[in-house]
Motif scaffolding. Sequence first.
Motif, PDB file in Angstrom:
ATOM      1  N   ARG A  69      72.787  59.036  17.203  1.00  0.00           N
ATOM      2  CA  ARG A  69      71.743  58.623  18.147  1.00  0.00           C
ATOM      3  C   ARG A  69      70.754  57.666  17.486  1.00  0.00           C
ATOM      4  O   ARG A  69      70.328  56.683  18.089  1.00  0.00           O
ATOM      5  CB  ARG A  69      71.016  59.858  18.697  1.00  0.00           C
ATOM      6  CG  ARG A  69      71.834  60.688  19.660  1.00  0.00           C
ATOM      7  CD  ARG A  69      70.951  61.637  20.469  1.00  0.00           C
ATOM      8  NE  ARG A  69      70.277  62.591  19.612  1.00  0.00           N
ATOM      9  CZ  ARG A  69      70.773  63.787  19.316  1.00  0.00           C
ATOM     10  NH1 ARG A  69      71.952  64.155  19.782  1.00  0.00           N
ATOM     11  NH2 ARG A  69      70.090  64.630  18.549  1.00  0.00           N
ATOM     12  N   GLU A  70      70.393  57.960  16.241  1.00  0.00           N
ATOM     13  CA  GLU A  70      69.462  57.080  15.531  1.00  0.00           C
ATOM     14  C   GLU A  70      70.089  55.714  15.260  1.00  0.00           C
ATOM     15  O   GLU A  70      69.408  54.685  15.355  1.00  0.00           O
ATOM     16  CB  GLU A  70      69.031  57.739  14.217  1.00  0.00           C
ATOM     17  CG  GLU A  70      68.131  58.953  14.420  1.00  0.00           C
ATOM     18  CD  GLU A  70      67.726  59.594  13.105  1.00  0.00           C
ATOM     19  OE1 GLU A  70      68.329  59.239  12.069  1.00  0.00           O
ATOM     20  OE2 GLU A  70      66.801  60.444  13.114  1.00  0.00           O
ATOM     21  N   LYS A  71      71.376  55.700  14.928  1.00  0.00           N
ATOM     22  CA  LYS A  71      72.069  54.422  14.727  1.00  0.00           C
ATOM     23  C   LYS A  71      72.080  53.612  16.022  1.00  0.00           C
ATOM     24  O   LYS A  71      71.845  52.399  16.011  1.00  0.00           O
ATOM     25  CB  LYS A  71      73.500  54.668  14.254  1.00  0.00           C
ATOM     26  CG  LYS A  71      73.623  55.125  12.820  1.00  0.00           C
ATOM     27  CD  LYS A  71      75.078  55.336  12.455  1.00  0.00           C
ATOM     28  CE  LYS A  71      75.244  55.796  11.021  1.00  0.00           C
ATOM     29  NZ  LYS A  71      76.674  56.001  10.669  1.00  0.00           N
ATOM     30  N   ALA A  72      72.369  54.290  17.145  1.00  0.00           N
ATOM     31  CA  ALA A  72      72.393  53.596  18.429  1.00  0.00           C
ATOM     32  C   ALA A  72      71.011  53.055  18.779  1.00  0.00           C
ATOM     33  O   ALA A  72      70.880  51.925  19.275  1.00  0.00           O
ATOM     34  CB  ALA A  72      72.891  54.540  19.524  1.00  0.00           C
ATOM     35  N   GLU A  77      67.303  48.284  19.062  1.00  0.00           N
ATOM     36  CA  GLU A  77      66.078  47.598  18.656  1.00  0.00           C
ATOM     37  C   GLU A  77      66.388  46.282  17.944  1.00  0.00           C
ATOM     38  O   GLU A  77      65.727  45.264  18.177  1.00  0.00           O
ATOM     39  CB  GLU A  77      65.257  48.511  17.743  1.00  0.00           C
ATOM     40  CG  GLU A  77      64.640  49.700  18.472  1.00  0.00           C
ATOM     41  CD  GLU A  77      63.785  50.544  17.537  1.00  0.00           C
ATOM     42  OE1 GLU A  77      63.537  50.095  16.400  1.00  0.00           O
ATOM     43  OE2 GLU A  77      63.362  51.644  17.952  1.00  0.00           O
ATOM     44  N   LEU A  78      67.398  46.297  17.073  1.00  0.00           N
ATOM     45  CA  LEU A  78      67.782  45.061  16.390  1.00  0.00           C
ATOM     46  C   LEU A  78      68.271  44.017  17.381  1.00  0.00           C
ATOM     47  O   LEU A  78      67.948  42.831  17.269  1.00  0.00           O
ATOM     48  CB  LEU A  78      68.879  45.352  15.356  1.00  0.00           C
ATOM     49  CG  LEU A  78      68.445  46.076  14.076  1.00  0.00           C
ATOM     50  CD1 LEU A  78      69.662  46.425  13.228  1.00  0.00           C
ATOM     51  CD2 LEU A  78      67.484  45.203  13.276  1.00  0.00           C
ATOM     52  N   ASP A 131      78.179  47.708  12.893  1.00  0.00           N
ATOM     53  CA  ASP A 131      78.366  48.823  11.965  1.00  0.00           C
ATOM     54  C   ASP A 131      77.562  50.047  12.405  1.00  0.00           C
ATOM     55  O   ASP A 131      78.015  51.188  12.268  1.00  0.00           O
ATOM     56  CB  ASP A 131      77.937  48.420  10.549  1.00  0.00           C
ATOM     57  CG  ASP A 131      78.942  47.484   9.888  1.00  0.00           C
ATOM     58  OD1 ASP A 131      80.108  47.479  10.334  1.00  0.00           O
ATOM     59  OD2 ASP A 131      78.565  46.766   8.949  1.00  0.00           O
ATOM     60  N   LEU A 132      76.364  49.811  12.923  1.00  0.00           N
ATOM     61  CA  LEU A 132      75.528  50.919  13.370  1.00  0.00           C
ATOM     62  C   LEU A 132      76.089  51.567  14.629  1.00  0.00           C
ATOM     63  O   LEU A 132      76.211  52.794  14.714  1.00  0.00           O
ATOM     64  CB  LEU A 132      74.096  50.429  13.638  1.00  0.00           C
ATOM     65  CG  LEU A 132      73.265  50.063  12.416  1.00  0.00           C
ATOM     66  CD1 LEU A 132      71.965  49.397  12.851  1.00  0.00           C
ATOM     67  CD2 LEU A 132      72.963  51.304  11.586  1.00  0.00           C
ATOM     68  N   GLN A 185      87.448  54.136  11.461  1.00  0.00           N
ATOM     69  CA  GLN A 185      86.640  53.202  10.665  1.00  0.00           C
ATOM     70  C   GLN A 185      86.646  53.620   9.186  1.00  0.00           C
ATOM     71  O   GLN A 185      86.821  52.769   8.299  1.00  0.00           O
ATOM     72  CB  GLN A 185      85.213  53.188  11.213  1.00  0.00           C
ATOM     73  CG  GLN A 185      84.347  52.053  10.711  1.00  0.00           C
ATOM     74  CD  GLN A 185      82.983  52.070  11.382  1.00  0.00           C
ATOM     75  OE1 GLN A 185      82.350  53.117  11.537  1.00  0.00           O
ATOM     76  NE2 GLN A 185      82.516  50.906  11.805  1.00  0.00           N
ATOM     77  N   GLU A 186      86.472  54.894   8.925  1.00  0.00           N
ATOM     78  CA  GLU A 186      86.490  55.392   7.549  1.00  0.00           C
ATOM     79  C   GLU A 186      87.879  55.229   6.937  1.00  0.00           C
ATOM     80  O   GLU A 186      88.013  54.868   5.758  1.00  0.00           O
ATOM     81  CB  GLU A 186      86.081  56.865   7.524  1.00  0.00           C
ATOM     82  CG  GLU A 186      86.000  57.472   6.146  1.00  0.00           C
ATOM     83  CD  GLU A 186      84.883  56.904   5.298  1.00  0.00           C
ATOM     84  OE1 GLU A 186      85.076  56.780   4.070  1.00  0.00           O
ATOM     85  OE2 GLU A 186      83.827  56.565   5.869  1.00  0.00           O
TER      86      GLU A 186
END
Length: 278
Positions: A69-72, A77-78, A131-132, A185-186
């Motif tokens: 959630r924080e990455k999203a 915001e970016l 990536d985020l 992805q990993e």
Amino acid sequence: MNTWIAIAAIACNALLIAVAARLVYKDLNRRALEADELRKQKLRLEREVDERIRELVELSTHLQSVAEREKASLARELHDELGGLLVGARMDISWAEQHLDGQDTDLKQRLNRVQQNLSAAIDLKRRIIEDLRPTLLDNVGFIAALRWQFKETCARVGLKCAEYFPAEEPKLTADAAIALFRIAQEAFANLAKNSGTKAVDLALDIDDDCLVLRITDDGGGISDASSASGAHGLASMRHRVRALGGTFDLSGPPAGGTLVVRIPISRALRPLAEAEPQ
């Protein structure tokens, strides 16, 4: 006289036998009580371990959800804030270039370098956002996002890639989609570090009552032996699978490596009422 002595000896022996039998009985009873207490302690410890493991799994799952959630949120915001600033700066530079005196070549070259730097910054912002939180995952779907990540990795590292996806995209839940994408992805990142890998196959299919993700390579396979980060990556993949009630199988050389993830349909797909457009 001898008879009485014999009788007394027999009585003494009987008494000793009775005492010994009682001592043996008490010892056996004590051992049985101790064994029962040990069994009870073992059961208590097993219950405590199971409870701690359950708490740790729930905590890890919660932390992964919070991190996603924080990455999203950071990606949005970016995209909105930083993207707006960079695009506005490019527009101002373009306006300045159009109204610049044609004779001032030095200033024109400097503005051109600024434009190039801004273009590079926009590309960097886009890569960071992907990536985020992969925008394709939210805007187009899981298969499109997975295909893009797969082809981007193969093109960057120079791998021969082959892919198989079902004709109709499965309607994954949000948790299953991000979990499977992060696992892939990993895995791609791990394979990209393996110099022995030349070709990778990616397959997504529905087998019986499971959604199956399979990644196969012709090299050394996915390994956690190279670094602590690799071991943590595998642990993260395993946890994501277990949190969805699935299985995680990993095999290595000599016949290349294969990663197989199976997620129950009941945990991977949205209910039909939710999957159908309103």
